[in-house]
Design a protein around this motif. Sequence first.
Motif, PDB file in Angstrom:
ATOM      1  N   LEU A  48     -15.220 -34.993 139.536  1.00 53.36           N
ATOM      2  CA  LEU A  48     -16.334 -34.069 139.323  1.00 53.36           C
ATOM      3  C   LEU A  48     -16.795 -34.110 137.868  1.00 53.36           C
ATOM      4  N   GLN A  49     -18.096 -33.907 137.686  1.00 55.25           N
ATOM      5  CA  GLN A  49     -18.654 -33.741 136.350  1.00 55.25           C
ATOM      6  C   GLN A  49     -19.768 -32.713 136.438  1.00 55.25           C
ATOM      7  N   ASP A  50     -19.586 -31.615 135.698  1.00 51.79           N
ATOM      8  CA  ASP A  50     -20.590 -30.552 135.668  1.00 51.79           C
ATOM      9  C   ASP A  50     -20.914 -30.021 137.057  1.00 51.79           C
ATOM     10  N   GLY A  51     -19.899 -29.944 137.924  1.00 54.94           N
ATOM     11  CA  GLY A  51     -20.082 -29.353 139.240  1.00 54.94           C
ATOM     12  C   GLY A  51     -20.610 -30.290 140.303  1.00 54.94           C
ATOM     13  N   TYR A  52     -20.696 -31.590 140.003  1.00 56.81           N
ATOM     14  CA  TYR A  52     -21.169 -32.571 140.977  1.00 56.81           C
ATOM     15  C   TYR A  52     -20.167 -33.719 141.083  1.00 56.81           C
ATOM     16  N   THR A  53     -20.071 -34.300 142.280  1.00 61.72           N
ATOM     17  CA  THR A  53     -19.200 -35.461 142.453  1.00 61.72           C
ATOM     18  C   THR A  53     -19.798 -36.656 141.726  1.00 61.72           C
ATOM     19  N   THR A  54     -18.921 -37.506 141.206  1.00 65.41           N
ATOM     20  CA  THR A  54     -19.355 -38.667 140.430  1.00 65.41           C
ATOM     21  C   THR A  54     -19.309 -39.962 141.228  1.00 65.41           C
ATOM     22  N   GLY A  55     -18.763 -39.913 142.448  1.00 60.66           N
ATOM     23  CA  GLY A  55     -18.600 -41.127 143.235  1.00 60.66           C
ATOM     24  C   GLY A  55     -17.233 -41.759 143.055  1.00 60.66           C
ATOM     25  N   THR A  56     -16.469 -41.270 142.086  1.00 61.32           N
ATOM     26  CA  THR A  56     -15.100 -41.753 141.879  1.00 61.32           C
ATOM     27  C   THR A  56     -14.134 -40.883 142.684  1.00 61.32           C
ATOM     28  N   PRO A  57     -12.865 -41.318 142.843  1.00 59.18           N
ATOM     29  CA  PRO A  57     -11.928 -40.561 143.682  1.00 59.18           C
ATOM     30  C   PRO A  57     -11.771 -39.109 143.256  1.00 59.18           C
ATOM     31  N   ILE A  58     -11.796 -38.230 144.236  1.00 61.47           N
ATOM     32  CA  ILE A  58     -11.575 -36.800 144.004  1.00 61.47           C
ATOM     33  C   ILE A  58     -10.085 -36.531 144.211  1.00 61.47           C
ATOM     34  N   GLY A  59      -9.420 -36.079 143.169  1.00 60.90           N
ATOM     35  CA  GLY A  59      -7.997 -35.763 143.254  1.00 60.90           C
ATOM     36  C   GLY A  59      -7.778 -34.260 143.276  1.00 60.90           C
TER      37      GLY A  59
END
Length: 388
Positions: A71-82
């Motif tokens: 996440l970055q600034d409340g949005y998913t970045t497309g990288t793995p969510i841990g």
Amino acid sequence: MNGNSFGRLFQVTTFGESHGEAMGVTVSGCPAGLELDEDDVQADLDRRKPGQSMITTSRGEPDHVSIKSGLQDGYTTGTPIGMVIENKDARSEKYEPFVTAPRPSHGDFTYSAKFGTRNWGGGGRSSARETVNWVAAGAVAKKILAEEGVELKAHVNQIGDIEAPAVSFEEIKEHSEDNEVRCAHPETAEQMRERIDEYQQDGDSIGGSIYFEARGVPRGLGAPRFDSVEARLGQAMMSVPASTAFEFGLGREAREYTGSERNDEWEFEDPENPDESDPVPTENDHGGLQGGITTGEPIYGEVTLHAPTSIPKTQTTVDWETGEETDEQVIGRHDPVLPPRGVPVVEAMLALTLVDFMLLGGRINPDRVDDRPGEYDTEYHPSSPRNE
């Protein structure tokens, strides 16, 4: 140990044991630009967590999720969510009698037979505690589906021999959370609760089933044979701890129907404009699936869960170290019935399966950064390949 990942493009990998330091999950393949925070995940975890009523285990786990990456600034970045959920209330000493004396109908002996060792506290990796990871990942999948116009919901439709009458999808959405049994038919929910109390007072447990439904799923998802939607969905539902049966559409009742009774005939969606209308089935006994592929009609089915195997009644086992037969009681904090807490688990596995198919079918944009509003628009990211 394999078997810890689920999904192909939307892939979930989990870790943790029942009495370890923490449970955790990594979600790979989530599109970028999805608005997401911990509250989105926590809402479903609170529906699954222990200690929420007198018909659940009293283990005091807050099941607070912490999102560590993706996440970055409340949005998913497309990288793995841990995501990590810490264990706060493990009491392993109650499981010491079963280190070499397997509990009846648990994974104690089979895990030891396969690996030569096991984490015996609380059942270790074989514990249904592990589903906390699935629900966390499923919450992300649900958010994606909601933005694509897909709704899904489940409720408890049977406990023991008490079965709820059919209810509408709207009734399930409106009433399934009104009672601790999570049955959308209030009168039946009261009867179910009374039956659960009877078994609980007798030191026993009881099984039941969960009905699920999804609406707004686009037609054309899935592939014949091994990648059919029902095949993948069956894998998902039969992975749920204590599951003994998975059905879709008419399910086992289909064996009582003739071909002419079960066959869904076709009609035009708009009979007055057949040239501009798609064929649709007149009924939906197939549960939204024909030839392993979605028809666009509601997908529905049922998962049966057996009675919890951890019960305080005295049972017989053997100690493979001493070579003696022994009578033991499983003393601890266990659910007398599983479907009420199983509802969010079933919903999670349904959501994970559908998102995976929608990504595979190109029905979800895998890179959604352009959809982010205002300051997150790609015009603020001149290095983006899409702007070259």
